[in-house]
Design an enzyme around this catalytic site. Structure first.
Site, mmCIF file in Angstrom:
data_model
loop_
_atom_site.group_PDB
_atom_site.id
_atom_site.type_symbol
_atom_site.label_atom_id
_atom_site.label_comp_id
_atom_site.label_asym_id
_atom_site.label_seq_id
_atom_site.Cartn_x
_atom_site.Cartn_y
_atom_site.Cartn_z
ATOM 1 N N HIS A 17 13.933 -4.926 -10.663
ATOM 2 C CA HIS A 17 15.131 -5.783 -10.628
ATOM 3 C C HIS A 17 15.794 -5.799 -12.010
ATOM 4 O O HIS A 17 17.017 -5.687 -12.125
ATOM 5 C CB HIS A 17 14.756 -7.240 -10.319
ATOM 6 C CG HIS A 17 14.242 -7.496 -8.937
ATOM 7 N ND1 HIS A 17 13.058 -8.142 -8.700
ATOM 8 C CD2 HIS A 17 14.776 -7.226 -7.708
ATOM 9 C CE1 HIS A 17 12.867 -8.269 -7.392
ATOM 10 N NE2 HIS A 17 13.897 -7.707 -6.761
ATOM 11 N N LYS A 41 14.022 -23.300 5.827
ATOM 12 C CA LYS A 41 12.807 -22.475 5.951
ATOM 13 C C LYS A 41 12.340 -22.047 4.578
ATOM 14 O O LYS A 41 12.419 -20.857 4.223
ATOM 15 C CB LYS A 41 13.151 -21.202 6.742
ATOM 16 C CG LYS A 41 13.146 -21.372 8.230
ATOM 17 C CD LYS A 41 13.106 -19.978 8.845
ATOM 18 C CE LYS A 41 13.861 -19.922 10.148
ATOM 19 N NZ LYS A 41 14.287 -18.577 10.482
ATOM 20 N N ARG A 91 15.918 2.229 -3.707
ATOM 21 C CA ARG A 91 14.671 2.844 -4.164
ATOM 22 C C ARG A 91 14.422 4.181 -3.489
ATOM 23 O O ARG A 91 13.962 5.132 -4.096
ATOM 24 C CB ARG A 91 13.491 1.909 -3.890
ATOM 25 C CG ARG A 91 13.477 0.694 -4.774
ATOM 26 C CD ARG A 91 12.512 -0.336 -4.293
ATOM 27 N NE ARG A 91 12.935 -0.866 -3.013
ATOM 28 C CZ ARG A 91 12.461 -1.973 -2.458
ATOM 29 N NH1 ARG A 91 11.532 -2.655 -3.074
ATOM 30 N NH2 ARG A 91 12.904 -2.402 -1.310
ATOM 31 N N SER A 128 8.692 -6.952 -4.757
ATOM 32 C CA SER A 128 8.036 -8.228 -5.061
ATOM 33 C C SER A 128 6.838 -8.438 -4.143
ATOM 34 O O SER A 128 5.791 -8.923 -4.571
ATOM 35 C CB SER A 128 9.013 -9.392 -4.902
ATOM 36 O OG SER A 128 10.098 -9.230 -5.770
#
Ligand code: PNS
Length: 160
Positions: A17, A41, A91, A128
């Site tokens: 990132h 949520k 990516r 992540s």
């Protein structure tokens, strides 16, 4: 003023990132790092406040980077701040389908553009979720996340 937004969950921010944020910072006058969340949520290892704190720490050297959280549509975040473009790292081809769908939807909604940057190959396998999984089972993720993230990750996982 040329503005761009770099959106994501950033749970937590990785060196991948950071590479995109740094490159965006040299291309644009103002870069908004926007953490998407859903109050109804809540999810993730880190709270939104913790993610904001980590992002502030690791982007300190970029004077034109702002960090904010947003709820709801990204295009509304852009509209409210006069941001005409979204920047995303790609990516691998596996990212492409979903990113293309979102880019087309976002353009269809408000004509906000999406720019794709090829991820530095050093980080092309990084996400992540993978960082959290590897760290949970004791794998070494130093070098893949900034120092402050590594420290917080180790502390959080030790809490169980
Ligand atoms: O790091 P992530 O999880 O890939 O980030 C995804 C994020 C937050 C960028 C994306 O889910 C998003 O833009 N959410 C905001 C809601 C929205 O605008 N949805 C419509 C997308 S076309």
């Amino acid at each position: 003023m040329r503005r761009v937004v770099c959106p994501g969950s950033f749970d937590p921010v990785t060196n991948g990132h950071l590479d995109i944020i740094g490159r965006a910072s040299s291309l644009y006058d103002e870069v908004y790092v926007a953490i998407g969340f859903n109050r109804a949520k809540p999810s993730g290892l880190f709270t939104i406040d913790e993610r904001i704190e980590m992002l502030h720490e690791v982007t300190e050297q970029y004077k034109n980077v702002k960090v904010e959280a947003f709820e709801g549509l990204l295009v509304n975040f852009c509209k409210e701040r006069g941001i005409p473009a979204i920047i995303k790292g790609l990516r691998a081809v596996t990212d492409f389908d979903y990113e293309l769908q979102m880019a087309q939807m976002n353009y269809g909604l408000t004509e906000v553009e999406t720019l794709f940057v090829a991820t530095n190959p050093l980080y092309s396998f990084l996400s992540s979720s993978l960082i959290k999984e590897v760290a949970t089972y004791g794998g070494d993720v130093s070098g893949l996340v900034p120092e402050t993230v590594l420290r917080r990750l180790t502390e959080r996982l030790a809490q169980g």
